[in-house]
Design an enzyme around this catalytic site. Structure first.
Site, PDB file in Angstrom:
ATOM      1  N   SER A 207       0.823  -1.204   0.000  1.00 19.43           N
ATOM      2  CA  SER A 207       0.000   0.000   0.000  1.00 19.43           C
ATOM      3  C   SER A 207       0.859   1.256   0.000  1.00 19.43           C
ATOM      4  O   SER A 207       0.567   2.222  -0.710  1.00 19.43           O
ATOM      5  CB  SER A 207      -0.933  -0.001   1.211  1.00 19.43           C
ATOM      6  N   GLY A 231     -11.898   0.689   5.407  1.00 18.78           N
ATOM      7  CA  GLY A 231     -10.908  -0.378   5.550  1.00 18.78           C
ATOM      8  C   GLY A 231      -9.507   0.182   5.544  1.00 18.78           C
ATOM      9  O   GLY A 231      -8.582  -0.445   5.020  1.00 18.78           O
ATOM     10  N   ASP A 254     -12.380   1.740  10.098  1.00 21.27           N
ATOM     11  CA  ASP A 254     -12.098   0.303  10.114  1.00 21.27           C
ATOM     12  C   ASP A 254     -12.725  -0.291  11.372  1.00 21.27           C
ATOM     13  O   ASP A 254     -13.335   0.423  12.168  1.00 21.27           O
ATOM     14  CB  ASP A 254     -10.585   0.038  10.078  1.00 21.27           C
ATOM     15  N   ASP A 274     -18.550  -0.915  11.396  1.00 25.02           N
ATOM     16  CA  ASP A 274     -18.724  -2.064  10.509  1.00 25.02           C
ATOM     17  C   ASP A 274     -19.248  -1.561   9.175  1.00 25.02           C
ATOM     18  O   ASP A 274     -20.355  -1.026   9.088  1.00 25.02           O
ATOM     19  CB  ASP A 274     -19.711  -3.049  11.137  1.00 25.02           C
ATOM     20  N   LYS A 288      -9.201   0.996  -1.301  1.00 24.29           N
ATOM     21  CA  LYS A 288      -8.106   0.383  -2.050  1.00 24.29           C
ATOM     22  C   LYS A 288      -7.994  -1.093  -1.684  1.00 24.29           C
ATOM     23  O   LYS A 288      -7.834  -1.440  -0.522  1.00 24.29           O
ATOM     24  CB  LYS A 288      -6.787   1.095  -1.758  1.00 24.29           C
ATOM     25  N   HIS A 292     -11.986  -6.579  -3.605  1.00 19.09           N
ATOM     26  CA  HIS A 292     -11.531  -7.904  -4.077  1.00 19.09           C
ATOM     27  C   HIS A 292     -11.507  -8.938  -2.950  1.00 19.09           C
ATOM     28  O   HIS A 292     -11.333 -10.132  -3.211  1.00 19.09           O
ATOM     29  CB  HIS A 292     -10.172  -7.790  -4.772  1.00 19.09           C
TER      30      HIS A 292
END
Length: 386
Positions: A207, A231, A254, A274, A288, A292
């Site tokens: 990152s 996140g 997060d 959450d 980012k 996925h």
């Protein structure tokens, strides 16, 4: 090791085929281009013997072999004996010979360079090894990051063991990681401190490398006043963004047990919660390598919560790899496909998606416009506009 089949008299086999009436097999064999067939067999053998490369890379990272070469200076090459001498407590007299064989393998993959010099009185040759261009990504840079931790993560015991359950998962369903460890990877982190350390280091390093490139190339942070990083972990991504755009108020969002360890960062507020329940309001939301990790169903929940948190004309900035619709043989296509199968094996429904699939998700969540903006270091920066 695989044994290459040999024959004392290859024509014997062909004559036997003719005598047995297998003329079709004989003619097919007879018409083959020997050179092409040799190349195909060599490639097949490489596939059959491919495990040593990633495992040698892992060991090279753990021993810091590339770092030792880098420390010697730009364009320097060292012998295996010189590298072995730099290892801590290398009491094994066979270490130089072992390292030479390992580095030879890395040279065949263009990770290191190699020059063979006359061995002098000892006879034979002495091979000296330097860093090939790709090696810089496996040596800590000025920020202290590299892709070495990602190798340690992927070739580490926790992930490696999961692959033994892939066949079972295909036939019976389920996630290989869960089948082997009895829990999801994100829960497993809390039970294995070493795995958690390597996992976090791998994510942080990658990152850190990519976000600096993104900030230089992507101009969509301009005019944003309140940016929510969903996140965001410990807030390192927002640290880079807000240091380049001081007018942005950053919200690092997060899970509570994650942000409780987050350091104080000027211009950044840490918020626990959450993302499947709700997301803090902002005029832009940044994500980012988050989508996925999750199935389409989970992604829709996240994106719909993003939609609710945005004002009219607000946007979600999504940074993800884009799966290529037809397989290619480029390094990028292989890297994305490898990651995709890795996500299938290790994560709860995660996958790499094509651009068309991202657009479908954006539209299903209610966004009016989907805009792929720029490509940065294997990733696409995409905007979902409300």
């Amino acid at each position: 090791m695989a044994e290459i089949p040999t024959s004392s008299n290859p024509s014997d086999d062909l004559e036997t085929q003719k005598l047995n009436g297998n003329e079709e097999d004989y003619d097919h064999h007879h018409d083959e281009d020997p050179e092409s067939d040799d190349e195909n067999y060599e490639y097949a053998l490489q596939i059959a013997e491919m495990l040593p490369f990633p495992m040698v890379m892992k060991t090279a990272i753990e021993l810091d072999l590339l770092g030792i070469i880098a420390t010697a200076g730009p364009d320097r090459q060292l012998s295996a004996a010189e590298i072995a001498a730099a290892l801590p407590a290398a009491g094994n007299p066979d270490a130089p010979a072992m390292l030479d064989r390992m580095l030879y393998l890395l040279a065949t993959y263009s990770v290191v360079t190699c020059t063979a010099v006359d061995g002098g009185a000892s006879g034979g040759v002495v091979r000296k090894y330097g860093l090939a261009p790709v090696a810089k990504y496996f040596v800590s840079n000025k920020d202290g990051v590299s892709l070495g931790a990602l190798i340690s993560l992927n070739q580490g015991q926790a992930f490696l063991a999961s692959w033994s359950k892939l066949k079972e998962a295909v036939l019976e369903g389920g996630i290989p990681f869960n089948k082997f460890h009895g829990m999801e990877v994100f829960h497993y982190q809390g039970t294995d401190p070493r795995f958690n350390e390597i996992f976090n280091k791998a994510m942080y390093d990658q990152s850190t490398y990519t976000i600096k490139k993104i900030v230089r190339r992507y101009k969509g942070f301009e005019n944003i006043q309140r940016l929510v990083d969903v996140g965001g972990g410990l807030g390192h991504t927002l640290r880079v963004i807000t240091s380049n755009y001081p007018s942005i108020k950053g919200i690092n969002f997060d899970l509570p047990h994650v942000i409780q360890h987050a350091p104080t960062i000027p211009g950044v507020e840490h918020v626990g919660g959450d993302m499947f329940e709700s997301i803090p309001n902002g005029d832009a939301i940044f994500m980012k390598c988050l989508l996925h990790d999750w199935s389409d169903e989970h992604c829709l929940k996240i994106l719909k919560n993003c939609y609710k948190a945005l004002p009219r004309k607000g946007k979600v900035i999504v940074v993800e790899m884009n799966m290529i619709e037809e397989p290619q043989t480029t390094p990028l296509a292989k890297a994305i496909s490898q990651l995709d199968v890795g996500m299938m094996t290790q994560s709860p429904g995660g996958k790499e998606r094509t651009r068309r699939e991202f657009q479908t998700l954006a539209e299903a969540a209610g966004f009016a416009e989907f805009n792929p903006v720029c490509h940065v270091a294997c990733f696409w920066v995409m905007e979902f506009l409300k």
